[in-house]
Design a protein around this motif. Sequence first.
Motif, PDB file in Angstrom:
ATOM      1  N   GLN A  74       0.818  -1.222   0.000  1.00 44.91           N
ATOM      2  CA  GLN A  74       0.000   0.000   0.000  1.00 44.91           C
ATOM      3  C   GLN A  74       0.844   1.261   0.000  1.00 44.91           C
ATOM      4  O   GLN A  74       0.442   2.272  -0.526  1.00 44.91           O
ATOM      5  N   ILE A 126       0.539  15.852  -5.406  1.00 48.35           N
ATOM      6  CA  ILE A 126       0.258  16.066  -3.986  1.00 48.35           C
ATOM      7  C   ILE A 126      -0.792  15.086  -3.485  1.00 48.35           C
ATOM      8  O   ILE A 126      -0.719  14.615  -2.348  1.00 48.35           O
ATOM      9  N   GLU A 135      -0.330  12.656  -0.356  1.00 47.92           N
ATOM     10  CA  GLU A 135      -1.225  12.579   0.801  1.00 47.92           C
ATOM     11  C   GLU A 135      -1.730  11.152   1.009  1.00 47.92           C
ATOM     12  O   GLU A 135      -1.880  10.694   2.140  1.00 47.92           O
ATOM     13  N   LYS A 136      -1.971  10.482  -0.096  1.00 55.38           N
ATOM     14  CA  LYS A 136      -2.442   9.100   0.024  1.00 55.38           C
ATOM     15  C   LYS A 136      -1.346   8.221   0.620  1.00 55.38           C
ATOM     16  O   LYS A 136      -1.604   7.309   1.401  1.00 55.38           O
ATOM     17  N   ASN A 160       0.936   9.269   2.648  1.00 53.91           N
ATOM     18  CA  ASN A 160       0.966   9.602   4.078  1.00 53.91           C
ATOM     19  C   ASN A 160      -0.111   8.835   4.835  1.00 53.91           C
ATOM     20  O   ASN A 160       0.120   8.316   5.930  1.00 53.91           O
ATOM     21  N   GLN A 161      -1.252   8.782   4.251  1.00 50.64           N
ATOM     22  CA  GLN A 161      -2.382   8.112   4.894  1.00 50.64           C
ATOM     23  C   GLN A 161      -2.080   6.621   5.081  1.00 50.64           C
ATOM     24  O   GLN A 161      -2.276   6.056   6.161  1.00 50.64           O
ATOM     25  N   ALA A 187       0.473   6.173   7.721  1.00 46.50           N
ATOM     26  CA  ALA A 187      -0.071   6.342   9.072  1.00 46.50           C
ATOM     27  C   ALA A 187      -0.788   5.075   9.529  1.00 46.50           C
ATOM     28  O   ALA A 187      -0.671   4.652  10.677  1.00 46.50           O
ATOM     29  N   MET A 188      -1.513   4.470   8.603  1.00 48.68           N
ATOM     30  CA  MET A 188      -2.220   3.234   8.957  1.00 48.68           C
ATOM     31  C   MET A 188      -1.219   2.113   9.249  1.00 48.68           C
ATOM     32  O   MET A 188      -1.354   1.352  10.209  1.00 48.68           O
ATOM     33  N   SER A 190       0.458   2.362  12.708  1.00 49.68           N
ATOM     34  CA  SER A 190      -0.338   1.924  13.863  1.00 49.68           C
ATOM     35  C   SER A 190      -0.191   0.433  14.121  1.00 49.68           C
ATOM     36  O   SER A 190      -0.081  -0.004  15.273  1.00 49.68           O
ATOM     37  N   ARG A 243      10.805   8.889   6.717  1.00 48.86           N
ATOM     38  CA  ARG A 243      10.056  10.150   6.823  1.00 48.86           C
ATOM     39  C   ARG A 243      10.883  11.325   6.306  1.00 48.86           C
ATOM     40  O   ARG A 243      10.370  12.215   5.625  1.00 48.86           O
ATOM     41  N   ARG A 250       9.772  13.697   3.399  1.00 47.88           N
ATOM     42  CA  ARG A 250       9.690  15.162   3.527  1.00 47.88           C
ATOM     43  C   ARG A 250      10.467  15.829   2.405  1.00 47.88           C
ATOM     44  O   ARG A 250      10.026  16.819   1.832  1.00 47.88           O
ATOM     45  N   GLU A 304       8.433  15.513  -0.618  1.00 48.60           N
ATOM     46  CA  GLU A 304       7.263  16.391  -0.542  1.00 48.60           C
ATOM     47  C   GLU A 304       7.672  17.843  -0.770  1.00 48.60           C
ATOM     48  O   GLU A 304       7.005  18.596  -1.479  1.00 48.60           O
ATOM     49  N   GLN A 305       8.797  18.214  -0.148  1.00 49.57           N
ATOM     50  CA  GLN A 305       9.278  19.587  -0.301  1.00 49.57           C
ATOM     51  C   GLN A 305       9.601  19.862  -1.758  1.00 49.57           C
ATOM     52  O   GLN A 305       9.299  20.925  -2.293  1.00 49.57           O
ATOM     53  N   PRO A 353       1.661  15.015   8.940  1.00 54.39           N
ATOM     54  CA  PRO A 353       1.448  13.895   8.009  1.00 54.39           C
ATOM     55  C   PRO A 353       0.674  12.746   8.649  1.00 54.39           C
ATOM     56  O   PRO A 353       0.088  11.932   7.947  1.00 54.39           O
ATOM     57  N   ASP A 354       0.674  12.675   9.983  1.00 53.44           N
ATOM     58  CA  ASP A 354      -0.043  11.587  10.642  1.00 53.44           C
ATOM     59  C   ASP A 354      -1.491  11.917  10.957  1.00 53.44           C
ATOM     60  O   ASP A 354      -2.202  11.116  11.552  1.00 53.44           O
ATOM     61  N   GLN A 365      -5.270  12.149  10.852  1.00 58.10           N
ATOM     62  CA  GLN A 365      -6.264  11.273  10.230  1.00 58.10           C
ATOM     63  C   GLN A 365      -7.654  11.865  10.400  1.00 58.10           C
ATOM     64  O   GLN A 365      -7.998  12.347  11.492  1.00 58.10           O
ATOM     65  N   ALA A 390      -8.198   2.608   9.708  1.00 65.40           N
ATOM     66  CA  ALA A 390      -6.963   2.137  10.358  1.00 65.40           C
ATOM     67  C   ALA A 390      -7.295   1.170  11.483  1.00 65.40           C
ATOM     68  O   ALA A 390      -6.663   0.105  11.620  1.00 65.40           O
ATOM     69  N   ILE A 429      -6.078  -2.692  11.870  1.00 59.53           N
ATOM     70  CA  ILE A 429      -5.341  -3.161  13.050  1.00 59.53           C
ATOM     71  C   ILE A 429      -6.060  -4.366  13.664  1.00 59.53           C
ATOM     72  O   ILE A 429      -5.436  -5.383  14.000  1.00 59.53           O
TER      73      ILE A 429
END
Lengths: 284, 278
Positions: free
Chosen positions: A65, A121, A125-126, A128-129, A132-133, A136, A155, A159, A162-163, B253-254, B256, B264, B268
């Motif tokens: 992903q 962009i 963002e996708k 990043n999403q 993030a998932m 976790s 990261r 960055r 992204e920059q 960036p984190d 949600q 998410a 999990i």
Amino acid sequence: MANKNSSPAKFLSALFGGAGRRREQRAANEDFGNQMDAWEDTKMKNPYAGVKNPYANMENVYEDQTVDLKAAEFAKEQSQQSAANIMQNLKGAAGGSGVAGLAQVLANQGAQQAKGAAADIGRQEKANQARAMGESSRLQTMDREGEQKRDMLVREGDRMTEQFDLDKQSKMLDISQQRKMASDQAIDNANAQMDQFVTGAVTSGLGAAMSDIRLKENINKTGISKSGIPIYTFNYRGDDQVWSGTMAQDLLSMGRGDAVTTTSSGYYGVYYSMLDVDMVEKNK
Amino acid sequence: MAEDKHVKKYFENIPYGNDSKSSEIHGKHNQVVINKFVSSLVRKYDEAVLNKDKQMAGHFKDAIKKMSSQLDNLKNIKEEFAVNYGGGVGGKKLFSNYTDLSFSRAFFTEQGDIGFDKDLNPVLSIVGEGGEVVAKRIEDVTQDWVVKGTEEANFMKMQQDAQKQSNSSDQPLDFDVDWHTDTMLSNEDAWKSFVSDKIGGRYFLNDYVEENAEAIQSGQITDDMLHPDSFNPAFDNRLHSHYANRLKKSFDPDFQTESEARKADGLIAKNNKENNQA
């Protein structure tokens, strides 16, 4: 009016009939556009994307992903196609005005979308999403310390990427704004010409002004134009509005029959746009 | 789109020169009609002048002036249309996707007709795709035009601001994302462009349809909530949420959204279940 500044001769020069000029401009723009396209396609890759966690040999279940951009891009295209299909089906089935309005806008977007398959962009963002998932769940199963180091490197790379994208976007926006300003200036100039042009008189291009001496009275000579055409003040019979202009009969005797026409009523009219004389209203 | 090509080709090869009259730039068939009206008015004016009927002469003179200025306005609008359609410097189309240009596209490429009502006001008409006649007055032609402005630049500036602050300090953002998003969307109806145009590389409506495909198909999102007008931020917060979330993600960036957090959590839970089973 025949005023040089407000002449119809200048009126549409920015647009209408300027095919040759615009072709030249487009040829110049084409090269610029090609370079812009190449620049737009430039991508920066995350230099740390391949870094592995040396402390854990655990498989990242969300790897696909986060890094499989090609698959994500393909999926996005597929989904856009599916969105278009959904709209089409709903429009056909329900015929609702909401769906119809939405479909209209989506159709307008269609031409532009074909130019850029993926949005930088949006993709960022996708990513990043997804990251993030992934973060976790990884925290629960992977060695925290090693993963943290690895993650920080990734990261940092993200960055940087992204920059790079944002800088690129910013520069492109600057360029597009400069173009917009140039375009606005051209419109302002055209509007200024239009303001001068609009005088509301009969001579504004719909036809020739009635300039037959037989229709006028209180005729007084006030001067001569640069090309030698006599200028008079007068009023039309039955109307006390005073005008300044010339006489068709004078023009005929000077060999300027090209600027004179015979109107449907048999009286002469004058094409002021062909002369260096204005027909203007004088104060009552 | 084929229509775009057709319009651009028309303006590229437009058969009118620098000295074109406002009566001739809408095609021969319209020029004949206009000339008929004007010559009739001029004839009546001449007769009134000869009969020393000052009032009548003034009446016809005013009518000619009025017709002239209205046709000049129309000429001006045609020029504006051409510029906005990409005929200007740089060839960029300035019309927002929000604008329905079906009338203007047809009329300004000489596929329309000019008539006059009893007060000699021009009435413009075209035949629509379904064979229906659509008529407008001059002042109505530009009423629904939406032209792109600095919407994208404003959004990108805020996004870059958020990005820079994210890189350089541990402090929270120094501006209120929701307040600024609200101002940005409501400023001079900018929301129309935010709904339909490419902003920062993405189309809001496409994202919206994509993310809510199931709810749309099942009818959970009703027809009246799909019309572009329904996204007006004065009555609806979907547009606001979309752009505010994008700004928040630029800073963090984190970050949600609620639905992303739910997804998410689901992943999990699924992962935990698989681990337990193994």
